[in-house]
Design a protein around this motif. Structure first.
Motif, PDB file in Angstrom:
ATOM      1  N   ASN A 336       1.196  -1.043   0.354  1.00 55.71           N
ATOM      2  CA  ASN A 336       0.329   0.257  -0.037  1.00 55.71           C
ATOM      3  C   ASN A 336       0.979   1.459  -0.012  1.00 55.71           C
ATOM      4  N   ARG A 339       2.388   1.288  -3.341  1.00 52.14           N
ATOM      5  CA  ARG A 339       1.487   1.836  -4.320  1.00 52.14           C
ATOM      6  C   ARG A 339       1.116   3.338  -4.412  1.00 52.14           C
ATOM      7  N   LYS A 340       0.923   3.630  -3.051  1.00 48.15           N
ATOM      8  CA  LYS A 340       1.084   5.130  -2.615  1.00 48.15           C
ATOM      9  C   LYS A 340       1.873   6.069  -3.330  1.00 48.15           C
ATOM     10  N   ASN A 379      -1.491  -4.450  -6.160  1.00 48.46           N
ATOM     11  CA  ASN A 379      -1.451  -4.639  -5.304  1.00 48.46           C
ATOM     12  C   ASN A 379      -1.168  -6.812  -4.201  1.00 48.46           C
TER      13      ASN A 379
END
Length: 383
Positions: A336, A339-340, A379
């Motif tokens: 996460n 990904r950010k 993901n």
């Protein structure tokens, strides 16, 4: 009439000569093609007082009209106690240059505008944004050029200092105590060398060339960041891999193929250029599909210790370092968080894209549906 251009020293020499020959203001204006008012202001602004022993504090009333100097005055060499002035082209040029420099010093903003600008720049740099990105994102609020903003920072006008800007401070020269030792003596890279890459690109000049690399971490880390970029649109795909090896790199490309499909994979990822990291040794696994068994892309390797053969991914790694600093562990990062940061890079305006973002460029070329699919690969955790 030239009312917008700074006078040159040659023009001032002509004015000086015309004054000595008692020319009228209108006559000089026609000779040098300048507005009479500009010539009048020039002489009054850059005339020079003459020092002499018997002068007084009073000013001659004749100096209030053209030519504003004592050059052709009848009483110039007589017993005159008024202040005397002359116009000299060299002195006038030096004084004009000094005035021009002084007029450009400092900040052309009032206190409220300056406080607002200072806040915007400081907030942006605290979020690891470049001056260019801050300017683009706040173009309605910032009416200064990029070079002016950098000048404000370099001169210490703002709370943001030069040390706060990414890469503004030069790095010290690196000390290479030893070279990397890749245990790849048994890897046959025939037809996959950098010369083979140049030959292939010459025959297929319009193909998409992706660059692949690992970011590099401290020795105690078990995770690493895989960076996969498409230079022509500055598209960057990041993935964090736990205990990376060649099998997990192949899984990355297999997952990508499963998400977007083999035909789309072959159209989008035609050539991959990377270094000789052992994690990229499985040439067949990367290049061939597990579903159809056909070749899905070409893989080429740079020469040893020549990182400038893949400059785009090396430069992108510098940008990624804003989020993953050197000598700092990345084991605490998750999919996460990566990904950010990946999305932050994709939403950053790029000068070479005319202020557009890599996300906008990728969607404009390949479509939003493909962007969403290819971005979903980060993901799933690759343990």
């Amino acid at each position: 009439m030239k009312t917008w251009k700074h006078m040159s020293e040659e023009t001032r020499k002509i004015i000086c000569s015309c004054i000595s020959h008692n020319k009228k203001l209108v006559e000089i204006s026609k000779i040098i093609n300048y507005d009479p008012r500009a010539i009048s202001k020039e002489v009054k602004r850059n005339r020079k007082p003459v020092d002499y022993s018997n002068k007084t504090e009073s000013k001659c009333p004749k100096l209030n009209r053209w030519p504003y100097v004592c050059t052709n005055c009848k009483n110039r060499y007589r017993d005159c106690h008024f202040d005397k002035f002359i116009y000299d082209s060299k002195i006038a040029q030096k004084q004009a240059d000094a005035n021009l420099i002084n007029s450009r010093k400092g900040i052309d903003l009032d206190s409220d505008e300056f406080s607002k600008l200072d806040f915007i720049i400081k907030k942006g740099t605290d979020e690891n944004k470049s001056i260019y990105q801050i300017k683009i994102e706040n173009k309605d609020s910032i009416n200064k050029s990029i070079s002016t903003l950098y000048r404000y920072v370099n001169n210490g006008y703002l709370k943001t200092k030069r040390i706060d800007l990414p890469y503004a401070v030069k790095y010290k020269k690196r000390k290479h105590n030893k070279k990397y030792e890749y245990t790849d003596n048994k890897i046959d890279r025939s037809n996959h060398t950098y010369l083979d890459y140049l030959s292939y690109i010459h025959k297929h000049p319009n193909c998409n060339v992706w660059q692949l690399d690992f970011l590099g971490t401290i020795k105690s880390d078990s995770k690493n960041i895989l960076s996969f970029i498409l230079p022509n649109v500055h598209f960057t795909l990041l993935d964090i891999i736990n205990n990376p090896n060649s099998k997990k790199v192949v899984e990355f490309f297999d997952d990508l193929e499963n998400i977007i499909g083999i035909e789309c994979f072959k159209d989008l990822i035609q050539v991959i250029l990377t270094d000789r990291d052992p994690c990229f040794n499985d040439i067949e696994g990367i290049c061939f599909s597990k579903i159809t068994g056909e070749e899905r892309c070409k893989l080429f390797f740079c020469d040893p210790y020549v990182s400038n053969q893949k400059p785009h991914v090396e430069n992108m790694n510098k940008q990624i370092r804003k989020f993953f600093p050197k000598r700092k562990s990345i084991d605490n990062h998750t999919k996460n968080s990566v990904r950010k940061h990946n999305m932050t890079l994709l939403n950053s305006p790029i000068k070479s894209l005319d202020g557009n973002t890599p996300k906008d460029a990728f969607i404009a070329v390949y479509g939003e549906d493909l962007f969403n699919k290819i971005f979903d690969i980060v993901n799933d955790e690759r343990k």
